[in-house]
Design a protein around this motif. Structure first.
Motif, short mmCIF file in Angstrom:
data_model
loop_
_atom_site.label_atom_id
_atom_site.label_comp_id
_atom_site.label_asym_id
_atom_site.label_seq_id
_atom_site.Cartn_x
_atom_site.Cartn_y
_atom_site.Cartn_z
N LYS A 64 9.12 -1.62 -9.18
CA LYS A 64 7.94 -1.70 -8.22
C LYS A 64 8.07 -2.45 -7.30
O LYS A 64 7.33 -3.43 -6.76
N ILE A 65 9.37 -2.20 -6.26
CA ILE A 65 9.63 -2.83 -5.25
C ILE A 65 8.42 -2.92 -4.24
O ILE A 65 8.05 -4.10 -3.76
N GLY A 66 7.97 -1.91 -3.78
CA GLY A 66 7.15 -1.73 -2.59
C GLY A 66 5.80 -2.49 -3.07
O GLY A 66 5.07 -3.03 -2.30
N THR A 67 5.20 -2.12 -4.33
CA THR A 67 4.15 -2.83 -5.07
C THR A 67 4.17 -4.28 -4.95
O THR A 67 3.15 -4.93 -4.37
N ILE A 68 5.27 -4.80 -5.40
CA ILE A 68 5.35 -6.40 -5.47
C ILE A 68 5.51 -6.81 -4.00
O ILE A 68 4.62 -7.65 -3.71
N ALA A 69 6.36 -6.13 -3.22
CA ALA A 69 6.14 -6.74 -1.88
C ALA A 69 4.87 -6.70 -1.30
O ALA A 69 4.83 -7.53 -0.47
N GLY A 70 4.44 -5.51 -1.22
CA GLY A 70 3.08 -5.46 -0.86
C GLY A 70 2.11 -6.33 -1.06
O GLY A 70 1.31 -6.95 -0.35
N LEU A 71 2.19 -6.45 -2.35
CA LEU A 71 1.12 -7.59 -3.10
C LEU A 71 1.38 -8.92 -2.64
O LEU A 71 0.53 -9.64 -2.12
N PHE A 72 2.41 -9.42 -2.81
CA PHE A 72 2.95 -10.85 -2.41
C PHE A 72 2.93 -11.13 -0.89
O PHE A 72 2.38 -12.01 -0.34
N TYR A 73 3.32 -10.23 -0.08
CA TYR A 73 3.20 -10.42 1.45
C TYR A 73 1.56 -10.15 1.86
O TYR A 73 1.20 -11.05 2.50
N GLY A 74 0.96 -9.38 1.09
CA GLY A 74 -0.57 -9.29 1.25
C GLY A 74 -1.21 -10.68 1.10
O GLY A 74 -2.06 -10.99 1.61
N LEU A 75 -1.04 -10.99 -0.32
CA LEU A 75 -1.52 -12.28 -0.53
C LEU A 75 -0.98 -13.49 0.01
O LEU A 75 -1.92 -14.35 0.82
N MET A 76 0.06 -13.30 0.67
CA MET A 76 0.77 -14.75 1.60
C MET A 76 -0.16 -14.46 2.79
O MET A 76 -0.71 -15.71 3.33
N PHE A 77 -0.43 -13.35 3.55
CA PHE A 77 -1.28 -13.46 4.83
C PHE A 77 -2.58 -13.69 4.40
O PHE A 77 -3.26 -14.41 5.14
#
Length: 412
Positions: free
Chosen positions: A347-360
């Motif tokens: 789930k690379i895209g989901t995890i990257a999107g979730l964690f980058y999204g939470l970061m921002f």
């Protein structure tokens, strides 16, 4: 153009097993350009605050708007592209960012600024999930190294932004922001080339993903996985609230406490952000070798003594401590995100999107909250209360140890 031509005459089988450095360097440089343009936003805060008489609360809301625009869409885009990858969405991201930069150069009121930074946030939300997948596909199994190279570009761009702001925007004014569109045009050309490689690589993706997905959390229950994800999110909170205090308010802190000029404050912010870029490059390979949990533990809790002492230092030691904080703290994000992909493989895209999204999102909410606190107390008080945040890193002790077969083989 065939894959073998774009990856140094590697066969499809070898591409799956070897790190594709040309693609990693290209996506690294694209990340540099993307984040360089984004870093212009906090870099010009002292200029627009004086020019338009903005309060610290309004500065925080501008950051909040940018961060929330980026954070809300990234998990959705990552979830969608896990199922339907979009190679040519990468140059599209640069188009939105360029539109935001143009709007920022013409903005003359608070709401105009909000619309401009929202466009830049939209570009970020499209860029990060797919570019993270490109880094993963080009890693050849060395995920920590690939993510560090990718993150190095972002942090280098974030560091260069304030330097360019000091050299270009501060002397020549707000309209000079439009020159940053050159970076967007270069980025579009590079990302179009990466998109072609990515499109050609997709035919092998399922095969390689199934191979990689075997290397995960055997013996760890779903409940333990969920608890571990919650711990990672708490650690993200502590890291990015503190980072928000540095990126949005460090210049104001230096100006207010030490009475230095705006130009010099930008140079000191550059020193901090440059140290973040250097530290990022160290964290990934070290995580591949010793394990991501230990990098998380060291990078967040290990920085606590320096954050605690920083508000009590003179100017020289404040800058030195800021550099040390950047070096130590910066490796955390790559380690946290890759640890999460080990917990939830495939789930690379989901995890990257979730964690980058939470970061921002965390940084945006934190920036707005810190601005509100600063208006009612002082900038020094903000840095005093933020100095305790890294102590939250002690909860990393509850993360399970995850063996990564790829990293184990890389040691041999």
């Amino acid at each position: 153009m065939e894959i073998t031509k774009t990856t140094g005459d590697l066969s499809p089988q070898k591409i799956a097993q070897k790190t594709v450095y040309p693609i990693l360097l290209m996506i690294c440089f694209s990340h540099l350009l993307n984040d360089l343009m984004q870093s212009v936003i906090p870099s010009v805060y002292p200029l627009i605050k004086d020019k338009y008489n903005f309060s610290f609360s309004q500065i925080g809301i501008i950051t909040f708007t940018y961060q929330i625009t980026a954070s809300l869409l990234q998990p959705l885009i990552g979830f969608y592209t896990d199922r339907k990858p979009q190679p040519y969405s990468l140059p599209l991201a640069m188009i939105f960012t360029m539109g935001g930069i143009i709007a920022l150069s013409f903005a003359d009121n608070f709401y105009f600024f909000l619309g401009a930074v929202a466009l830049i946030g939209l570009g970020s939300s499209i860029f990060h999930p797919e570019s993270s997948r490109v880094a993963y596909l080009a890693s050849g199994g060395r995920k920590g190294l690939a993510q560090s190279i990718f993150q190095l570009g972002g942090h280098a761009g974030t560091a260069i932004g304030p330097l360019l702001a000091a050299l270009i925007v501060i002397p020549f004014g707000q309209f000079s922001l439009i020159y940053f569109c050159i970076a967007a045009c270069i980025g579009m050309l590079i990302l179009s080339r990466i998109g072609k490689w990515y499109e050609e690589h997709l035919q092998f993706r399922k095969k390689y993903s199934s191979d990689n997905s075997q290397a995960h959390v055997e013996g760890i229950s779903k409940n333990r996985v969920m608890i571990s994800m919650a711990i990672l999110l708490i650690l993200l909170f502590s890291k990015y609230i503190y980072m928000a205090s540095m990126t949005s308010y460090f210049t104001f802190y230096l100006i207010d406490k030490f009475n230095i000029s705006v130009e010099y404050s930008q140079y000191y912010l550059f020193a901090f952000l440059a140290s973040v870029a250097v530290g990022t490059m160290i964290g990934g390979p070290v995580g591949d070798f010793i394990g991501r949990k230990y990098v998380i533990w060291i990078s967040i809790l290990g920085v606590a003594p320096f954050t605690w002492l920083l508000p009590h230092m003179n100017l020289e030691w404040t800058v030195i401590f800021a550099i040390l904080i950047g070096l130590i703290l910066s490796s955390a994000f790559s380690a946290i995100m890759l640890y999460a992909t080990d917990l939830v493989p495939g789930k690379i895209g989901t995890i990257a999107g979730l964690f980058y999204g939470l970061m921002f999102g965390i940084a945006g909410i934190g920036s707005a909250a810190l601005g509100w606190i600063a208006d009612r107390t002082s900038i020094e008080y903000v840095f005093t209360i933020c100095s305790y945040l890294p102590f939250i890193g002690i909860i990393a002790i509850f993360l399970p140890n995850i063996r990564n077969p790829q990293s184990e083989s890389s040691r041999k």
